[in-house]
Design an enzyme around this catalytic site. Structure first.
Site, PDB file in Angstrom:
ATOM      1  N   ASP A  66      -3.264  -3.594 -10.203  1.00 14.15           N
ATOM      2  CA  ASP A  66      -2.200  -3.206  -9.142  1.00 14.15           C
ATOM      3  C   ASP A  66      -3.089  -2.928  -7.865  1.00 14.15           C
ATOM      4  O   ASP A  66      -2.374  -2.943  -6.714  1.00 14.15           O
ATOM      5  CB  ASP A  66      -1.177  -1.839  -9.394  1.00 14.15           C
ATOM      6  CG  ASP A  66      -2.020  -0.550  -9.672  1.00 14.15           C
ATOM      7  OD1 ASP A  66      -3.248  -0.784  -9.722  1.00 14.15           O
ATOM      8  OD2 ASP A  66      -1.362   0.501  -9.963  1.00 14.15           O
ATOM      9  N   SER A  67      -4.236  -3.237  -8.295  1.00 12.40           N
ATOM     10  CA  SER A  67      -5.272  -3.346  -7.017  1.00 12.40           C
ATOM     11  C   SER A  67      -5.002  -4.355  -6.178  1.00 12.40           C
ATOM     12  O   SER A  67      -5.513  -4.719  -5.233  1.00 12.40           O
ATOM     13  CB  SER A  67      -6.547  -3.341  -7.510  1.00 12.40           C
ATOM     14  OG  SER A  67      -6.876  -3.993  -8.450  1.00 12.40           O
ATOM     15  N   GLU A 137      -1.172   3.950 -16.469  1.00 14.78           N
ATOM     16  CA  GLU A 137      -1.712   5.118 -15.759  1.00 14.78           C
ATOM     17  C   GLU A 137      -1.188   6.382 -16.469  1.00 14.78           C
ATOM     18  O   GLU A 137       0.231   6.313 -16.460  1.00 14.78           O
ATOM     19  CB  GLU A 137      -1.792   5.386 -14.469  1.00 14.78           C
ATOM     20  CG  GLU A 137      -2.491   4.242 -13.729  1.00 14.78           C
ATOM     21  CD  GLU A 137      -2.819   4.471 -12.172  1.00 14.78           C
ATOM     22  OE1 GLU A 137      -2.339   5.528 -11.762  1.00 14.78           O
ATOM     23  OE2 GLU A 137      -3.285   3.432 -11.377  1.00 14.78           O
ATOM     24  N   GLU A 203     -11.330   6.529 -14.881  1.00 14.08           N
ATOM     25  CA  GLU A 203     -11.736   6.109 -13.845  1.00 14.08           C
ATOM     26  C   GLU A 203     -12.370   7.673 -12.989  1.00 14.08           C
ATOM     27  O   GLU A 203     -11.599   8.669 -12.999  1.00 14.08           O
ATOM     28  CB  GLU A 203     -10.710   5.410 -12.890  1.00 14.08           C
ATOM     29  CG  GLU A 203     -11.130   5.278 -11.470  1.00 14.08           C
ATOM     30  CD  GLU A 203     -10.050   4.409 -10.674  1.00 14.08           C
ATOM     31  OE1 GLU A 203      -9.191   3.912 -11.171  1.00 14.08           O
ATOM     32  OE2 GLU A 203     -10.242   4.110  -9.496  1.00 14.08           O
TER      33      GLU A 203
HETATM   34  O1  KIV Z   1      -5.776  -1.842 -10.393  1.00 17.02           O
HETATM   35  C1  KIV Z   1      -6.923  -1.917 -10.830  1.00 17.02           C
HETATM   36  O2  KIV Z   1      -7.631  -2.879 -10.299  1.00 17.02           O
HETATM   37  C2  KIV Z   1      -7.432  -0.953 -11.655  1.00 17.02           C
HETATM   38  C3  KIV Z   1      -9.033  -0.881 -11.787  1.00 17.02           C
HETATM   39  C4  KIV Z   1      -9.628  -0.257 -10.614  1.00 17.02           C
HETATM   40  C5  KIV Z   1      -9.537  -0.143 -13.179  1.00 17.02           C
HETATM   41  O3  KIV Z   1      -6.823  -0.149 -12.262  1.00 17.02           O
END
Ligand code: KIV
Length: 285
Positions: A66-67, A137, A203
């Site tokens: 979701d980044s 998460e 993380e």
């Molecule tokens: O959304 C993402 O890219 C992540 C990574 C930073 C682990 O959760």
């Protein structure tokens, strides 16, 4: 499969070999990495072309994180991205990768309410995007959601430690599990393993806590900002390849300067256009 093939350590083909004989990385391969003390690499991906590049380079796991809200959409947090938006990125990555295990994040608000909501969203990612697993998460309190998704036949990677979807509750981007908070990270990890997660991503936790966590669970672990004790590591590709011009977290190592390379190429293209030297004879019908 012969007995020898079954017991031989997994070796990822790379380059031409990976293109010609793709052999899908599966969750049991990651377990084998952990059992045999080997490490693997995960990178984020959001489109088919980069997924193909990373796949052919031998990256074992591609995360449609979701980044994408940050690096594809320019948002300052991951909270805004919707299921329908992330599904498009996830489908693109699944289309581009022949060999890597493709894991998609479940966006904020799409699984926390109830186990039924979690199953509904995870099924959409498997069915509509064609990914092979989902990432949630999670903590001990949301272990029932993880359990329900696993029971629906969907592998779950559980994300613990600093969880960006809870950034406002956690008081910003902060290392988790310091001092007497360490036991919470371990307790969450044990609850998520018990719920059936095939892998734990941690993380921004101290390196010693990552080592403790990796010994406490039998499933493979992945670290980001968590030292070297995990079975695997993950980074956001725009950070590690130098495309992101924003402030980078301390845990990022930059392996290339794509922003510099692209800027130079684009300036050359513009200069050619302005000078009338592009297109040349060879580009002209
Ligand atoms: O959304 C993402 O890219 C992540 C990574 C930073 C682990 O959760």
């Amino acid at each position: 499969m012969s007995n020898e093939e079954h017991t031989a350590p997994y070796r990822a083909p790379t380059g031409e070999a990976a293109r010609l004989s793709p052999r899908r990385v599966r969750t049991h391969h990651l377990q084998r990495f952990k059992d045999e003390g080997q490490r693997f690499a995960m990178l984020t991906a959001y489109d088919a072309m980069m997924a193909r590049v990373f796949d052919e380079a031998g990256i074992e796991v591609l995360l449609v994180g979701d980044s994408a809200a940050n690096v594809m959409q320019g948002s300052s947090s991951t909270l805004s991205i919707t299921v329908n938006e992330l599904l498009v990125y996830a489908r693109s990555v699944a289309n581009g990768a022949d060999r890597a295990l493709v894991v998609a994040d479940l966006p904020f608000g799409s699984y926390q309410a109830t186990p039924e909501q979690a199953v509904h969203t995870a099924v959409r990612f498997m069915k509509e995007a064609g990914v092979h697993a989902v990432k949630m998460e999670a903590h001990a309190g949301t272990a029932p959601q993880v359990k329900a998704v696993v029971e629906a036949g969907i592998p779950v990677m559980a994300h613990t430690g600093f969880t960006p979807q809870s950034e406002h509750q956690l008081g910003g981007f902060r290392v988790q599990g310091r001092g007497d908070q360490a036991h919470k990270v371990i307790d969450d990890a044990l609850a998520l393993e018990e719920a059936g997660a095939f892998c734990l991503l941690a993380e921004m936790i101290p390196a010693e806590l990552m080592a403790e966590l990796d010994s406490a669970v039998s499933i493979p672990t992945i670290g980001i900002g968590a030292g070297t004790a995990a079975t695997g590591q993950v980074l956001v590709w725009q950070d590690m390849l130098g495309l992101n011009d924003g402030r980078l977290p301390r845990f990022v190592k930059q392996y290339a300067d794509l922003r510099g390379v692209i800027t130079q190429a684009v300036q050359s293209y513009r200069a050619d256009v302005v000078a009338g030297t592009f297109p040349g004879q060879e580009h002209t019908f």
